[in-house]
Design a protein around this motif. Structure first.
Motif, PDB file in Angstrom:
ATOM      1  N   UNK A   1      35.239  34.838  23.751  1.00  0.00           N
ATOM      2  CA  UNK A   1      34.529  34.844  25.086  1.00  0.00           C
ATOM      3  C   UNK A   1      34.899  33.933  26.172  1.00  0.00           C
ATOM      4  N   UNK A   2      34.612  33.943  27.476  1.00  0.00           N
ATOM      5  CA  UNK A   2      34.796  32.998  29.419  1.00  0.00           C
ATOM      6  C   UNK A   2      33.383  33.078  29.174  1.00  0.00           C
ATOM      7  N   UNK A   3      33.155  31.266  29.419  1.00  0.00           N
ATOM      8  CA  UNK A   3      31.936  30.781  29.799  1.00  0.00           C
ATOM      9  C   UNK A   3      32.092  30.313  31.488  1.00  0.00           C
ATOM     10  N   UNK A   4      30.870  30.807  31.639  1.00  0.00           N
ATOM     11  CA  UNK A   4      30.668  29.380  33.333  1.00  0.00           C
ATOM     12  C   UNK A   4      30.861  28.076  32.488  1.00  0.00           C
ATOM     13  N   UNK A   5      31.098  27.927  31.627  1.00  0.00           N
ATOM     14  CA  UNK A   5      31.711  26.068  30.918  1.00  0.00           C
ATOM     15  C   UNK A   5      32.990  26.617  30.644  1.00  0.00           C
ATOM     16  N   UNK A   6      33.843  27.533  30.495  1.00  0.00           N
ATOM     17  CA  UNK A   6      35.077  27.603  30.299  1.00  0.00           C
ATOM     18  C   UNK A   6      35.317  28.987  30.700  1.00  0.00           C
ATOM     19  N   UNK A   7      35.401  29.087  32.084  1.00  0.00           N
ATOM     20  CA  UNK A   7      35.444  30.563  32.540  1.00  0.00           C
ATOM     21  C   UNK A   7      37.605  30.613  33.326  1.00  0.00           C
ATOM     22  N   UNK A   8      38.369  29.912  32.141  1.00  0.00           N
ATOM     23  CA  UNK A   8      39.978  30.066  32.556  1.00  0.00           C
ATOM     24  C   UNK A   8      40.790  30.443  31.105  1.00  0.00           C
ATOM     25  N   UNK A   9      41.234  31.134  31.294  1.00  0.00           N
ATOM     26  CA  UNK A   9      42.235  31.443  29.660  1.00  0.00           C
ATOM     27  C   UNK A   9      43.941  31.441  30.329  1.00  0.00           C
TER      28      UNK A   9
ATOM     29  N   UNK B   1      47.749  38.499  41.157  1.00  0.00           N
ATOM     30  CA  UNK B   1      48.497  38.949  40.889  1.00  0.00           C
ATOM     31  C   UNK B   1      48.074  40.594  39.688  1.00  0.00           C
ATOM     32  N   UNK B   2      46.821  40.187  39.691  1.00  0.00           N
ATOM     33  CA  UNK B   2      45.675  41.466  39.605  1.00  0.00           C
ATOM     34  C   UNK B   2      43.666  40.895  39.755  1.00  0.00           C
ATOM     35  N   UNK B   3      43.050  41.232  39.600  1.00  0.00           N
ATOM     36  CA  UNK B   3      41.961  41.742  40.148  1.00  0.00           C
ATOM     37  C   UNK B   3      41.334  42.513  39.353  1.00  0.00           C
ATOM     38  N   UNK B   4      39.604  42.475  38.858  1.00  0.00           N
ATOM     39  CA  UNK B   4      38.837  43.324  38.481  1.00  0.00           C
ATOM     40  C   UNK B   4      38.586  44.567  39.111  1.00  0.00           C
ATOM     41  N   UNK B   5      38.022  45.649  39.553  1.00  0.00           N
ATOM     42  CA  UNK B   5      36.408  45.589  40.166  1.00  0.00           C
ATOM     43  C   UNK B   5      35.809  46.083  39.609  1.00  0.00           C
ATOM     44  N   UNK B   6      34.508  45.655  40.421  1.00  0.00           N
ATOM     45  CA  UNK B   6      33.350  44.662  39.240  1.00  0.00           C
ATOM     46  C   UNK B   6      32.330  46.579  39.952  1.00  0.00           C
ATOM     47  N   UNK B   7      31.679  46.177  38.991  1.00  0.00           N
ATOM     48  CA  UNK B   7      30.392  47.439  39.351  1.00  0.00           C
ATOM     49  C   UNK B   7      28.813  46.654  40.036  1.00  0.00           C
ATOM     50  N   UNK B   8      29.131  45.424  39.434  1.00  0.00           N
ATOM     51  CA  UNK B   8      27.622  44.498  40.012  1.00  0.00           C
ATOM     52  C   UNK B   8      28.625  43.182  39.953  1.00  0.00           C
ATOM     53  N   UNK B   9      27.405  42.291  40.774  1.00  0.00           N
ATOM     54  CA  UNK B   9      27.892  40.966  40.718  1.00  0.00           C
ATOM     55  C   UNK B   9      27.079  39.672  39.378  1.00  0.00           C
ATOM     56  N   UNK B  10      27.704  39.382  38.799  1.00  0.00           N
ATOM     57  CA  UNK B  10      27.635  39.046  37.161  1.00  0.00           C
ATOM     58  C   UNK B  10      27.692  37.213  37.316  1.00  0.00           C
ATOM     59  N   UNK B  11      26.142  36.818  38.475  1.00  0.00           N
ATOM     60  CA  UNK B  11      26.526  34.740  37.895  1.00  0.00           C
ATOM     61  C   UNK B  11      26.133  34.754  36.926  1.00  0.00           C
ATOM     62  N   UNK B  12      27.149  33.602  36.217  1.00  0.00           N
ATOM     63  CA  UNK B  12      27.089  32.671  34.986  1.00  0.00           C
ATOM     64  C   UNK B  12      27.219  33.808  33.916  1.00  0.00           C
ATOM     65  N   UNK B  13      28.010  34.463  33.963  1.00  0.00           N
ATOM     66  CA  UNK B  13      28.231  36.023  33.413  1.00  0.00           C
ATOM     67  C   UNK B  13      29.147  35.641  31.986  1.00  0.00           C
ATOM     68  N   UNK B  14      29.248  36.662  31.004  1.00  0.00           N
ATOM     69  CA  UNK B  14      29.930  36.457  29.999  1.00  0.00           C
ATOM     70  C   UNK B  14      30.948  37.158  29.801  1.00  0.00           C
ATOM     71  N   UNK B  15      32.461  36.786  29.680  1.00  0.00           N
ATOM     72  CA  UNK B  15      33.746  37.739  29.635  1.00  0.00           C
ATOM     73  C   UNK B  15      33.948  37.846  27.862  1.00  0.00           C
TER      74      UNK B  15
END
Length: 543
Positions: free
Chosen positions: A26-34, A111-125
């Protein structure tokens, strides 16, 4: 206490950070980069998300692949149309909105971005064990509440649980597009998508040309699928106001399966991982055979791969272009032996084991039964055929085909019944032919059983007739002997007896000419053609 040299300490820290990032899913708010060079790995270790270069290419792509598998392992690519030409790529999750963005060149180029259905503050990928990359609320794992998922945006691969079709609520078309080649994941011209006809079905396309059609779902299977194909899989189809999609699953989790669009040979290939051989093995592929080519036999023609030529006209139809048909060019299809006009007396011929026709021009009612469906088709002059939409149980639902019937194929021991409109006179002829065909095998069996008995019966009858004829012959010989003893009369006596064939003596006419009354006196006896008094035979009276 010994201290670590600075260089060794830095190395251990980097090793720790690499191990941490590589091990997480996962990516989290604490580590949001890959960043390029790092990856996420699903908890079961089957899938990995990171940057890769396909084949001989040096371009970099963000994608998901099977971990520890040889062969074609990539299952999803984010930036398939916009490669990164170096290792500067980085995936960033915005901790405020949850937006996913892929940057290159030190975050200066999107380069690319995702199309979100709704905003997710402090979400998890999170990369799931299914191979699905999902953006969700930290405390909500309900799939219905995902803000974004890679399964909604497939590339060339369909994994178990993925949906091929439409999310109508959010206008998302889940379709597959083959890679251009093994070095370039950008979309080629081989695709597979769900067509939203009145009676939906999935179709493979080669550019703008229909290439292979699965046929509609009939409640049990798609009508083009033979029985016994891919027994390790379960198939499902959903069609409602929210979604229309096709899906497969693998009940036995020991099997690893994926479906890949391959433009190199224009096939949709299902691979099965062989744990023994440690490689992907071809399980099934489409098109299966020559008859799977779309509309090969034209309107009202059907394809039977078991015979040559494979194209045949439906019963009651004939080739539209006989010369082309003889030359093996079947695209013009067939036409009726006799045209149907609105108001003609018609009925329906049941045709069995068919892949149902192209559903572009159909009308559907899921609540009708088969008899109601028949009456609906009879009331519409443009209706050419009808069928159940669901064959499970006793059958239900109604589909009408308006216009020509196209892309028919015989599926032995599978397929579906299709009821084709025909003139009543053609149905009578067809019924007689069918009756004869049904009797032929029975006749062969009956003759084999009764032949010996029939022979004996003929022998006895022959002996009886021979004996009977012998008796009759003897009787005839006696009668002929008596006839030879009949007296002879000269013409003068006959003239006298008939008064020169007087009209007064004429009794009438028969098949051998006029009949006259005789008037002859022999002593005390008097005779005439009606017999003498006290006698029953004139010739006895003449003696």
């Amino acid at each position: 206490m010994d201290s670590f040299p600075p260089a060794l300490l830095a190395f251990n820290l980097l090793l720790y950070l690499f191990t941490y990032v590589a091990a997480t899913d996962s990516l989290t708010a604490q580590d949001p980069y890959l960043k390029d060079g790092f990856s996420l790995v699903s908890s079961n270790g089957n899938f990995e998300l990171g940057f890769f270069s396909p084949g001989l290419s040096r371009d970099r792509y963000l994608g998901i692949w099977f971990k520890n598998r040889r062969g074609p392992t990539s299952v999803w690519v984010a930036n398939r149309n916009t490669p990164i030409n170096d290792s500067s790529g980085v995936l960033v999750m915005n901790i405020t909105t949850g937006n996913l963005t892929l940057y290159s060149h030190d975050s200066t180029a999107i380069v690319w971005s995702a199309r979100l259905l709704r905003k997710i503050p402090n979400g998890v990928l999170q990369l799931l064990d299914t191979g699905n990359l999902v953006l969700r609320d930290r405390k909500d794992e309900n799939p219905l509440n995902y803000s974004w998922q890679s399964f909604d945006y497939p590339t060339d691969t369909l994994l178990p649980g993925m949906k091929l079709g439409w999310d109508l609520r959010n206008n998302i078309n889940r379709r597959l597009d083959a890679w251009k080649n093994p070095n370039d994941p950008s979309p080629g011209n081989l695709s597979w998508r769900m067509e939203l006809h009145e009676y939906p079905e999935s179709v493979m396309w080669k550019g703008s040309q229909e290439y292979f059609r699965h046929g509609p779902w009939n409640g049990v299977r798609v009508t083009s699928r033979p029985l016994g194909i891919a027994p390790i899989l379960n198939f499902n189809f959903v069609s409602n106001e929210d979604e229309v999609y096709y899906q497969y699953s693998v009940p036995n989790k020991s099997h690893t399966v994926m479906v890949v669009m391959n433009q190199s040979n224009y096939l949709r290939i299902m691979y099965l991982w062989s744990a023994t051989e440690r490689q992907w093995r071809l399980y099934t592929s489409l098109p299966r055979d020559f008859c799977d080519n779309y509309a090969l036999c034209g309107p009202y023609g059907y394809c039977d791969i078991r015979v040559t030529p494979s194209c045949k006209c439906l019963e009651g139809f004939k080739p539209r272009s006989p010369d082309s048909w003889t030359a093996g060019e079947f695209a013009d299809g067939c036409e009726r032996n006799k045209l149907i006009n609105c108001g003609d007396e018609v009925g329906f011929a049941p045709l069995n084991q068919l892949k149902l026709p192209d559903t572009k021009r159909t009308w559907v009612n899921k609540s009708m039964d088969l008899e109601e469906c028949k009456q609906k088709c009879l009331s519409n002059c443009s209706c050419m055929a009808y069928a159940n939409t669901n064959i499970s149980g006793s059958g239900s639902g109604c589909a009408l085909w308006i216009g020509d019937l196209i892309d028919l194929k015989l599926i032995p021991d599978a397929g579906q019944d299709l009821y084709v409109k025909m003139l009543a006179s053609e149905l009578v002829k067809r019924g007689e032919v069918q009756k004869t065909d049904r009797l032929k095998p029975k006749m062969k069996i009956s003759l084999a059983v009764i032949a010996p008995s029939l022979g004996l019966a003929i022998l006895f009858i022959g002996l009886y007739i021979f004996k009977k004829r012998s008796t009759v012959k003897d009787d005839h010989e006696k009668i002929e002997a008596q006839d030879l003893e009949l007296p002879l009369f000269d013409l003068s006596l006959i003239n006298s007896a008939t008064n020169n064939f007087s009209i007064d003596n004429k009794l009438g006419e028969g098949g051998f000419g006029p009949v006259y009354k005789l008037d002859i006196v022999f002593g005390k006896h008097r005779a005439n053609g009606l017999g003498a008094e006290g006698q029953t035979n004139i010739f006895e009276a003449l003696e």
